[in-house]
Design an enzyme around this catalytic site. Structure first.
Site, PDB file in Angstrom:
ATOM      1  N   PHE A   1      16.643  76.194  88.321  1.00 30.54           N
ATOM      2  CA  PHE A   1      16.364  75.612  86.752  1.00 30.54           C
ATOM      3  C   PHE A   1      15.549  74.500  86.834  1.00 30.54           C
ATOM      4  CE2 PHE A   1      19.685  77.604  83.790  1.00 30.54           C
ATOM      5  CZ  PHE A   1      19.657  78.902  84.330  1.00 30.54           C
TER       6      PHE A   1
ATOM      7  N   LYS B   1       8.119  74.473  94.645  1.00 24.05           N
ATOM      8  CA  LYS B   1       9.641  74.601  94.622  1.00 24.05           C
ATOM      9  C   LYS B   1       8.819  75.540  95.670  1.00 24.05           C
ATOM     10  CE  LYS B   1      13.212  71.503  92.797  1.00 24.05           C
ATOM     11  NZ  LYS B   1      13.754  71.273  92.688  1.00 24.05           N
TER      12      LYS B   1
ATOM     13  N   ASN C   1      25.612  62.820  86.630  1.00 24.36           N
ATOM     14  CA  ASN C   1      24.959  63.278  85.247  1.00 24.36           C
ATOM     15  C   ASN C   1      25.578  64.460  83.641  1.00 24.36           C
ATOM     16  OD1 ASN C   1      25.109  66.010  85.629  1.00 24.36           O
ATOM     17  ND2 ASN C   1      23.858  65.489  87.115  1.00 24.36           N
TER      18      ASN C   1
ATOM     19  N   ILE D   1      18.401  71.615  97.200  1.00 23.92           N
ATOM     20  CA  ILE D   1      18.582  72.152  97.671  1.00 23.92           C
ATOM     21  C   ILE D   1      18.286  74.088  97.355  1.00 23.92           C
ATOM     22  CG2 ILE D   1      20.767  74.246  98.166  1.00 23.92           C
ATOM     23  CD1 ILE D   1      22.305  71.226  96.859  1.00 23.92           C
ATOM     24  N   VAL D   2      17.059  74.005  96.356  1.00 19.60           N
ATOM     25  CA  VAL D   2      16.320  75.566  96.325  1.00 19.60           C
ATOM     26  C   VAL D   2      15.609  75.963  96.753  1.00 19.60           C
ATOM     27  CG1 VAL D   2      15.120  74.416  93.832  1.00 19.60           C
ATOM     28  CG2 VAL D   2      16.295  76.845  94.204  1.00 19.60           C
TER      29      VAL D   2
ATOM     30  N   LYS E   1      36.172  48.502  96.368  1.00 16.31           N
ATOM     31  CA  LYS E   1      35.480  48.217  94.884  1.00 16.31           C
ATOM     32  C   LYS E   1      34.501  47.013  94.876  1.00 16.31           C
ATOM     33  CE  LYS E   1      37.122  47.223  90.219  1.00 16.31           C
ATOM     34  NZ  LYS E   1      37.914  46.947  89.166  1.00 16.31           N
TER      35      LYS E   1
HETATM   36  O1  PMT Z   1      26.412  72.235  83.106  1.00 17.94           O
HETATM   37  P1  PMT Z   1      25.831  72.657  81.274  1.00 17.94           P
HETATM   38  O2  PMT Z   1      26.326  72.014  80.442  1.00 17.94           O
HETATM   39  O3  PMT Z   1      25.760  73.858  80.446  1.00 17.94           O
HETATM   40  O4  PMT Z   1      23.866  72.363  81.325  1.00 17.94           O
HETATM   41  C1  PMT Z   1      23.439  73.336  82.180  1.00 17.94           C
HETATM   42  C2  PMT Z   1      22.226  72.336  82.696  1.00 17.94           C
HETATM   43  C3  PMT Z   1      20.937  71.914  81.750  1.00 17.94           C
HETATM   44  C4  PMT Z   1      22.796  71.532  84.018  1.00 17.94           C
HETATM   45  C5  PMT Z   1      21.436  73.542  83.461  1.00 17.94           C
HETATM   46  O5  PMT Z   1      20.579  74.588  82.092  1.00 17.94           O
HETATM   47  C6  PMT Z   1      20.302  73.052  83.837  1.00 17.94           C
HETATM   48  O6  PMT Z   1      18.397  72.863  83.834  1.00 17.94           O
HETATM   49  N1  PMT Z   1      20.085  72.925  85.626  1.00 17.94           N
HETATM   50  C7  PMT Z   1      19.814  72.531  86.337  1.00 17.94           C
HETATM   51  C8  PMT Z   1      19.447  71.250  86.158  1.00 17.94           C
HETATM   52  C9  PMT Z   1      18.362  70.724  86.925  1.00 17.94           C
HETATM   53  O7  PMT Z   1      18.811  69.393  88.054  1.00 17.94           O
HETATM   54  O8  PMT Z   1      17.052  70.525  86.693  1.00 17.94           O
HETATM   55  P2  PMT Z   1      15.796  70.324  87.619  1.00 17.94           P
HETATM   56  O9  PMT Z   1      14.787  70.438  86.752  1.00 17.94           O
HETATM   57  O10 PMT Z   1      16.276  68.054  87.573  1.00 17.94           O
HETATM   58  O11 PMT Z   1      16.366  70.401  89.346  1.00 17.94           O
HETATM   59  C10 PMT Z   1      15.056  71.638  89.289  1.00 17.94           C
HETATM   60  C11 PMT Z   1      15.646  72.927  90.596  1.00 17.94           C
HETATM   61  O12 PMT Z   1      16.510  72.307  91.467  1.00 17.94           O
HETATM   62  C12 PMT Z   1      17.564  73.178  89.525  1.00 17.94           C
HETATM   63  O13 PMT Z   1      17.550  74.799  89.921  1.00 17.94           O
HETATM   64  C13 PMT Z   1      18.045  72.136  90.177  1.00 17.94           C
HETATM   65  O14 PMT Z   1      19.302  72.720  90.552  1.00 17.94           O
HETATM   66  C14 PMT Z   1      17.257  72.100  92.081  1.00 17.94           C
HETATM   67  N2  PMT Z   1      17.521  70.941  92.468  1.00 17.94           N
HETATM   68  C15 PMT Z   1      17.172  69.784  92.465  1.00 17.94           C
HETATM   69  C16 PMT Z   1      18.165  68.364  93.064  1.00 17.94           C
HETATM   70  C17 PMT Z   1      18.722  69.295  93.969  1.00 17.94           C
HETATM   71  N3  PMT Z   1      18.466  67.535  94.997  1.00 17.94           N
HETATM   72  N4  PMT Z   1      18.507  69.642  94.826  1.00 17.94           N
HETATM   73  C18 PMT Z   1      18.273  71.459  93.625  1.00 17.94           C
HETATM   74  O15 PMT Z   1      19.163  72.392  94.505  1.00 17.94           O
END
Ligand code: PMT
Length: 400
Positions: free
Chosen positions: A320, A338, A207, A304-305, A286
């Site tokens: 986030f 979560k 991403n 993870i979170v 490939k």
């Molecule tokens: O890196 P930059 O270019 O500065 O951009 C910042 C950002 C937009 C990436 C950042 O501010 C942000 O929003 N990060 C979280 C991105 C994300 O994955 O969001 P989500 O809504 O899909 O996930 C929710 C939460 O679950 C997040 O805390 C994520 O880290 C966590 N997660 C998601 C999937 C996974 N398998 N494990 C996780 O822990």
């Protein structure tokens, strides 16, 4: 509480603003000593600062023959912070190299106090790769920047390089003072950047995360006194020198790194854009483009979170939420689902803010409240977020 501050003045036209800055600092109960470079005295007279501070002004390295003078080591020890305003391109370059050929540069080398710069220079000098390289290097050493501002310049140019107005410098300084030591002796684990999920040896799913937000949080947490562990996906930013940084590629590696280090942490901040899915099979060779379509089966990755929140109730867990629409609605859903202590909702898929941009806006949500931060630099937002996390972290300790 009055703070002991050295204001360093370099040779630039905006040195005239330093007088107002010093006046405001004195009014805000700072005890101020002014140190000027040799050429700065051509722009503004030391007498102005002596009248404002009530103290003699230092201009030379060897002037300890004056009865009330402190020598450079005494001054370096006395200072609780050093603010250099204006900081010229030349001074920043000398600071980066550790040159100590006048009083101000020697003080910067001899002090353990935080150093803050308010740069001021022509916009082309500011944008020059040499200056940008110097800025990056000193920031990694923990030197903080206030500004520069953007706008009309004394030389007739328009662009970045103006010294920030004295009142704004004072405001930012006070904010930083308030944030200092907020997380002393706390351990904070932060994830940042994207993950890469390989399809074959040359292709992957990923991403647009640049890591800027997560790295800004790491710097802000370090500046607040925390011991930071940064688990980072592949990004083009250098790691903060005082953080323990663990570099990973895939969601699985990020999960394993986090779970391997979480048990001794006080706070977890999941800022990484972790891939939600990963190819079920990774080809060792490939893939050939023989067919018109290609189906890649994806498996869900471990969240993870969620894993941190469910297995470590003692860790203050912040997620986030990156959303293109219905920001707060989806963020609250994630907060609940979560079982997080807090979630930072930010909009993605927009030009200014979210992924890759230097700026971001966010709403910080918790169980029964929220606070919204309008668009600002990610560095500034990170300081705001760390403060609010610290407040809620300590509040949670009092209620358990
Ligand atoms: O890196 P930059 O270019 O500065 O951009 C910042 C950002 C937009 C990436 C950042 O501010 C942000 O929003 N990060 C979280 C991105 C994300 O994955 O969001 P989500 O809504 O899909 O996930 C929710 C939460 O679950 C997040 O805390 C994520 O880290 C966590 N997660 C998601 C999937 C996974 N398998 N494990 C996780 O822990």
């Amino acid at each position: 509480m009055a703070k002991q501050i050295i204001v360093g003045v370099c040779a630039g036209i905006s040195a005239y603003k330093s007088a107002e800055l010093v006046r405001l600092l004195c009014k805000a109960d700072y005890t101020v000593h002014v140190v000027m470079t040799k050429s700065a005295v051509k722009f503004i007279a030391p007498l102005t600062f002596e009248a404002l501070t009530g103290h003699r002004v230092y201009t030379h390295l060897f002037e300890s023959q004056h009865p009330s003078a402190m020598d450079h080591i005494e001054l370096a020890r006395w200072a609780q912070s050093i603010l250099i305003a204006p900081a010229t391109a030349d001074f920043i370059a000398r600071l980066r190299c550790g040159i100590a050929d006048d009083l101000l540069s020697t003080l910067c080398l001899a002090t353990t106090a935080p150093i803050i710069l308010a740069p001021a220079m022509n916009q082309k000098m500011w944008s020059n790769p040499a200056t940008q390289d110097n800025i990056q290097s000193i920031q990694q050493r923990g030197i903080r920047l206030i500004g520069p501002g953007i706008g009309d310049q004394a030389c007739g140019d328009t662009g970045p390089g103006r010294m920030v107005e004295p009142q704004q410098i004072l405001d930012q300084l006070s904010d930083a003072d308030a944030a200092d030591n907020l997380l002393t002796k706390r351990r904070v684990l932060i994830t940042a950047g994207p993950t890469r999920e390989p399809i074959d040896p040359v292709r992957y799913i990923s991403n647009h995360s640049s890591g800027k937000m997560g790295y800004a949080l790491a710097h802000a947490a370090i500046n607040a006194g925390a011991k930071v562990t940064l688990v980072s996906g592949p990004v083009a930013i250098s790691s903060p020198q005082t953080a323990t940084t663990i570099q990973v590629q895939t969601a699985k590696q990020m999960h394993d790194a986090v779970m391997g280090h979480i048990s001794c942490q006080d706070i977890y901040i999941g800022c990484a854009a972790v891939s939600d899915y990963s190819p079920a099979q990774v080809s060792t060779t490939k893939l050939k483009k023989n067919a018109d379509t290609l189906t890649v089966i994806l498996n869900k990755t471990q969240d993870i979170v969620r894993a941190v929140a469910s297995s470590h109730a003692d860790v203050f867990c912040v997620g986030f939420a990156a959303e293109t629409n219905d920001l707060e609605h989806y963020a609250r859903e994630k907060l609940r689902d979560k079982q997080l202590d807090m979630i930072i909702a930010n909009q993605v898929g927009i030009a200014d803010g979210g992924f890759s941009s230097d700026n971001n806006a966010a709403s910080v949500l918790w169980n029964n409240g929220q606070q919204t931060f309008s668009l600002r630099s990610k560095k500034r937002l990170a300081v705001d977020i760390i403060k609010i996390i610290a407040q809620h972290y300590y509040a949670s300790k009092h209620t358990t």
